[in-house]
Design an enzyme around this catalytic site. Structure first.
Site, PDB file in Angstrom:
ATOM      1  N   ASN A  14       0.880  -1.178   0.000  1.00 54.85           N
ATOM      2  CA  ASN A  14       0.000   0.000   0.000  1.00 54.85           C
ATOM      3  C   ASN A  14       0.912   1.220   0.000  1.00 54.85           C
ATOM      4  O   ASN A  14       1.484   1.561   1.030  1.00 54.85           O
ATOM      5  CB  ASN A  14      -0.896  -0.012   1.245  1.00 54.85           C
ATOM      6  CG  ASN A  14      -1.667   1.291   1.389  1.00 54.85           C
ATOM      7  OD1 ASN A  14      -1.799   2.058   0.434  1.00 54.85           O
ATOM      8  ND2 ASN A  14      -2.183   1.549   2.590  1.00 54.85           N
ATOM      9  N   GLU A  52      -6.820   4.747   7.656  1.00 54.96           N
ATOM     10  CA  GLU A  52      -6.661   6.185   7.357  1.00 54.96           C
ATOM     11  C   GLU A  52      -7.933   6.740   6.715  1.00 54.96           C
ATOM     12  O   GLU A  52      -8.294   7.904   6.928  1.00 54.96           O
ATOM     13  CB  GLU A  52      -5.421   6.396   6.473  1.00 54.96           C
ATOM     14  CG  GLU A  52      -4.147   6.226   7.306  1.00 54.96           C
ATOM     15  CD  GLU A  52      -2.959   5.648   6.554  1.00 54.96           C
ATOM     16  OE1 GLU A  52      -2.915   5.732   5.324  1.00 54.96           O
ATOM     17  OE2 GLU A  52      -2.064   5.102   7.232  1.00 54.96           O
ATOM     18  N   GLU A  86      -5.486  -5.020  10.519  1.00 54.78           N
ATOM     19  CA  GLU A  86      -4.453  -4.002  10.719  1.00 54.78           C
ATOM     20  C   GLU A  86      -4.748  -3.235  12.008  1.00 54.78           C
ATOM     21  O   GLU A  86      -5.552  -2.288  12.003  1.00 54.78           O
ATOM     22  CB  GLU A  86      -4.459  -3.012   9.553  1.00 54.78           C
ATOM     23  CG  GLU A  86      -4.203  -3.639   8.215  1.00 54.78           C
ATOM     24  CD  GLU A  86      -3.680  -2.596   7.232  1.00 54.78           C
ATOM     25  OE1 GLU A  86      -2.519  -2.701   6.849  1.00 54.78           O
ATOM     26  OE2 GLU A  86      -4.423  -1.668   6.893  1.00 54.78           O
ATOM     27  N   GLY A 125       2.144   2.288  10.577  1.00 55.88           N
ATOM     28  CA  GLY A 125       3.048   3.419  10.401  1.00 55.88           C
ATOM     29  C   GLY A 125       3.732   3.870  11.678  1.00 55.88           C
ATOM     30  O   GLY A 125       4.329   4.945  11.734  1.00 55.88           O
TER      31      GLY A 125
END
Ligand code: PEP
Length: 250
Positions: free
Chosen positions: A9, A97, A167, A173
């Protein structure tokens, strides 16, 4: 035996030049990755270039988001048919996100899953708990709720046409990876709740782990029985790291 899938991604990263370099590197090294499937999800504006560079290679490509609508006055949006037009195989839906920064709730994500599936794309349904939710002990409830939204709209069979990516939001991140045991526990839970509704779907569906998976920790995560691959953010931007993860998948 489920085939493993390693999907990159790229998020909102890259340029024409850097993407060419990255794909050149991946293409050069991908020959020895024989058993797993490999894909990259590119920023929409680059998908045409990615298609030209990856056509005829073993690497598939996909988009990171899609509209719930088919066409019309939706400025800035991208329809499933457009994603299809560029021969994408995958599209991410409900990435954390999108959920947190763009307010996509379970109902919108389920609709996106349905629209992608109807267009013949393979939706990658991203689910996972925040740190607060994990610390409050509701990880399983959150994952179950996010999956159930798709089941309520489309039926459990629909999940056999897509991929689930677990996730944990606190691992995306951040450099904090779920331990192999933590990830396996949630993956096994996801498979169990699917099996309660349809054993065939539970057996078939690929459940990827995502959240700071990298060249150093991939092998251990991918060795877990219910982890069928990875959704890779940061480490998918470096050809060598991404290839190392692909090789770890077998
Ligand atoms: C992601 O964006 O899906 C992701 C897992 O990112 P990272 O690997 O950078 O944590």
């Amino acid at each position: 035996m489920r085939q493993k899938l390693v999907a990159g991604n790229w998020k909102m990263n890259g340029s024409r030049a850097s993407i060419k370099e990255l794909l050149d590197g991946i293409k050069k090294g991908i020959g020895d990755v024989v058993n797993s499937e490999v894909a990259v999800c590119a920023p929409a504006i680059y998908i045409g270039e990615v298609e030209s560079q990856l056509s005829g290679t073993p690497v598939a490509w996909g988009a990171q988001n899609l509209s719930t609508e088919a066409s019309g006055a939706f400025t800035g949006e991208i329809a499933a048919s457009m994603i299809n037009d560029f021969n994408c195989k995958y599209v991410l839906v409900g990435h954390s996100e999108r959920r947190t920064l763009y307010g996509e709730g379970d109902a919108v994500v389920a609709k996106k899953y349905a629209v992608a599936r109807a267009a013949g794309l393979k939706p990658v349904l991203c689910i996972g708990e925040t740190l607060d939710e994990r610390e409050s002990g509701v990880t399983e409830q959150v994952c179950a709720r996010q999956i159930q939204a798709v089941i309520e709209l489309e039926g459990v069979d629909a999940l056999a046409d897509g991929v689930i990516a677990y996730e944990p939001v606190w691992a995306i991140g951040t450099g904090k990876t779920a331990s192999p045991e933590q990830a396996q526990e949630v993956h096994a839970f996801i498979r169990r709740i699917l099996a309660d509704q349809d054993a065939g779907v539970a057996e078939k569906v690929q459940i990827l782990y995502g959240g700071s998976m990298n060249a150093a920790n991939a092998a251990e995560l991918l060795a877990q029985p219910d982890i069928d691959g990875g959704l890779i953010g940061g480490a998918s931007l470096k050809a060598e790291d991404f290839l190392t993860i692909c090789r770890a998948a077998g």
